[in-house]
Design an enzyme around this catalytic site. Sequence first.
Site, PDB file in Angstrom:
ATOM      1  N   ASP A  60      -8.014 109.702  55.978  1.00  0.00           N
ATOM      2  CA  ASP A  60      -8.725 110.328  57.112  1.00  0.00           C
ATOM      3  C   ASP A  60      -7.711 110.718  58.199  1.00  0.00           C
ATOM      4  OD1 ASP A  60      -9.846 107.570  59.239  1.00  0.00           O
ATOM      5  OD2 ASP A  60      -8.128 107.672  57.855  1.00  0.00           O
ATOM      6  N   ASP A  74      -2.100 108.123  58.757  1.00  0.00           N
ATOM      7  CA  ASP A  74      -2.376 108.655  57.410  1.00  0.00           C
ATOM      8  C   ASP A  74      -1.352 109.747  57.072  1.00  0.00           C
ATOM      9  OD1 ASP A  74      -5.099 108.099  58.878  1.00  0.00           O
ATOM     10  OD2 ASP A  74      -5.581 107.907  56.752  1.00  0.00           O
ATOM     11  N   ASN A  90     -11.189 108.932  61.291  1.00  0.00           N
ATOM     12  CA  ASN A  90     -10.530 109.101  62.593  1.00  0.00           C
ATOM     13  C   ASN A  90     -11.119 110.281  63.362  1.00  0.00           C
ATOM     14  OD1 ASN A  90      -8.630 106.969  62.579  1.00  0.00           O
ATOM     15  ND2 ASN A  90      -7.395 108.097  61.093  1.00  0.00           N
ATOM     16  N   THR A 131      -7.033 104.884  52.694  1.00  0.00           N
ATOM     17  CA  THR A 131      -6.529 104.495  54.018  1.00  0.00           C
ATOM     18  C   THR A 131      -7.481 104.919  55.136  1.00  0.00           C
ATOM     19  OG1 THR A 131      -5.274 106.539  54.307  1.00  0.00           O
ATOM     20  CG2 THR A 131      -4.130 104.687  53.227  1.00  0.00           C
ATOM     21  N   PHE A 133     -11.231  99.245  62.187  1.00  0.00           N
ATOM     22  CA  PHE A 133     -11.907 100.548  62.174  1.00  0.00           C
ATOM     23  C   PHE A 133     -12.401 100.966  60.783  1.00  0.00           C
ATOM     24  CE2 PHE A 133     -12.961 104.671  63.814  1.00  0.00           C
ATOM     25  CZ  PHE A 133     -12.676 105.569  62.796  1.00  0.00           C
ATOM     26  N   ASN A 134     -11.533 101.004  59.779  1.00  0.00           N
ATOM     27  CA  ASN A 134     -11.941 101.532  58.464  1.00  0.00           C
ATOM     28  C   ASN A 134     -13.140 100.773  57.888  1.00  0.00           C
ATOM     29  OD1 ASN A 134      -9.966 103.505  58.394  1.00  0.00           O
ATOM     30  ND2 ASN A 134      -8.489 102.212  57.304  1.00  0.00           N
ATOM     31  N   HIS A 185      -0.106 101.561  60.334  1.00  0.00           N
ATOM     32  CA  HIS A 185      -1.088 100.963  59.424  1.00  0.00           C
ATOM     33  C   HIS A 185      -0.969 101.530  57.994  1.00  0.00           C
ATOM     34  CE1 HIS A 185      -3.237  99.443  62.964  1.00  0.00           C
ATOM     35  NE2 HIS A 185      -3.365 100.656  63.424  1.00  0.00           N
ATOM     36  N   ASP A 186      -1.278 102.799  57.860  1.00  0.00           N
ATOM     37  CA  ASP A 186      -1.465 103.380  56.527  1.00  0.00           C
ATOM     38  C   ASP A 186      -0.195 103.475  55.682  1.00  0.00           C
ATOM     39  OD1 ASP A 186      -4.033 105.641  57.772  1.00  0.00           O
ATOM     40  OD2 ASP A 186      -4.125 103.549  57.162  1.00  0.00           O
TER      41      ASP A 186
HETATM   42  O1  RIB Z   1      -7.639 100.492  61.908  1.00  0.00           O
HETATM   43  C1  RIB Z   1      -6.608 101.367  61.525  1.00  0.00           C
HETATM   44  C2  RIB Z   1      -7.071 102.294  60.453  1.00  0.00           C
HETATM   45  O2  RIB Z   1      -8.158 103.108  60.932  1.00  0.00           O
HETATM   46  C3  RIB Z   1      -5.993 103.304  60.021  1.00  0.00           C
HETATM   47  O3  RIB Z   1      -6.208 103.675  58.692  1.00  0.00           O
HETATM   48  C4  RIB Z   1      -6.256 104.469  60.924  1.00  0.00           C
HETATM   49  O4  RIB Z   1      -5.758 105.698  60.380  1.00  0.00           O
HETATM   50  C5  RIB Z   1      -7.759 104.482  60.957  1.00  0.00           C
HETATM   51  O5  RIB Z   1      -8.219 105.146  59.785  1.00  0.00           O
HETATM   52 CA    CA Z   2      -6.504 106.053  58.176  1.00  0.00          CA
END
Ligand code: RIB
Ligand code: CA
Length: 314
Positions: free
Chosen positions: A11, A16, A41, A127, A169-170, A243-244
């Site tokens: 996303d 990403d 996102n 991701t 979040f994801n 993160h990703d």
């Molecule tokens: O919480 C971080 C994640 O949520 C990452 O993958 C960021 O790109 C969002 O998608």
């Molecule tokens: Ca992401």
Amino acid sequence: MKRKNIIIDCDPGQDDAIMLLLAFSAPEKLNILGITTVAGNVPLEKTQRNARIITELAGIENIKIYAGCDRPIKKKLITAEYVHGIEGIDGAPIFNPKIPLEEQHAVDFIIETLSLSEDDSITLVPTGPLTNIAQAIKKNPKILNKISEIVIMGGAMKEGGNTTPSAEFNIYVDPHAAEIVLNAGKPIVIMPLDVTHKVITNTEITNRIEKLGNKSGKLVASMLKFYNRFDEKKYGSDGGPLHDPCTIAYLLDSELFIGKQVNVSVETKSELTLGCTSVDFWEVTNKSKNCFWIYDVNKDGFFDMLLRQISKLK
Ligand code: RIB
Ligand code: CA
């Protein structure tokens, strides 16, 4: 290392985007069968466009890009422009990419590709919210036999949530999808905030990336300069967490990471803790140990790899 056949579901989002560039940098190790996109996102029409923009900027011509689900399975979509900017990859040039969006729905691409593959031969790398992966499993459960591993960015334990006090979040965007994937019975590696918050960029790293001298280095640095501002303000850090990219870094060198095989369950009912990943790290239940939960990383090794790999791009 045997070349891995992978499908990336994302996303974009700046992190990403950097994950995609890292994946593009190692064609000798990663055979990217396709890139699928999901609402997260930013809305789907931007995540699919952003995946195409980053792929075009990287000069990659032979990877197809698909749009998938534009909303979670049950919940209303929430997005994160407050982190990533209105375009989702702010800091990158925004344009209408020449790379076409495939007509086939991402869920159908995932099902078709897996169905035509050998058993246990495909690695999925989601991701973003897990909506596309979950919908593919729901629509054709037989594809599970074809999946060798799912390497997910999502969840949190000691770090707490980044979207609610208890949810990352994801997982929070689509907890029902996460529940389907976590209970799919296939090998899962999870990169939660507990590890991604240990690979925080900073001004020195951003400057080293910018000084690599190639277009991709300048692109990553420009995205990081925008992306870093949110975490600098929220956490007082000198930069933002990558993160990703942790998912692809794991596929390129799993020895950079430390994890434990544990049970991970997700809250799908409570309003207060919706999307919380409940991690049985100390094995107090008899629940199946369905995930390899990553909780530590060799930070210097991670960033050395990231710069080395980005330097290989155009
Ligand atoms: O919480 C971080 C994640 O949520 C990452 O993958 C960021 O790109 C969002 O998608
Ligand atoms: Ca992401």
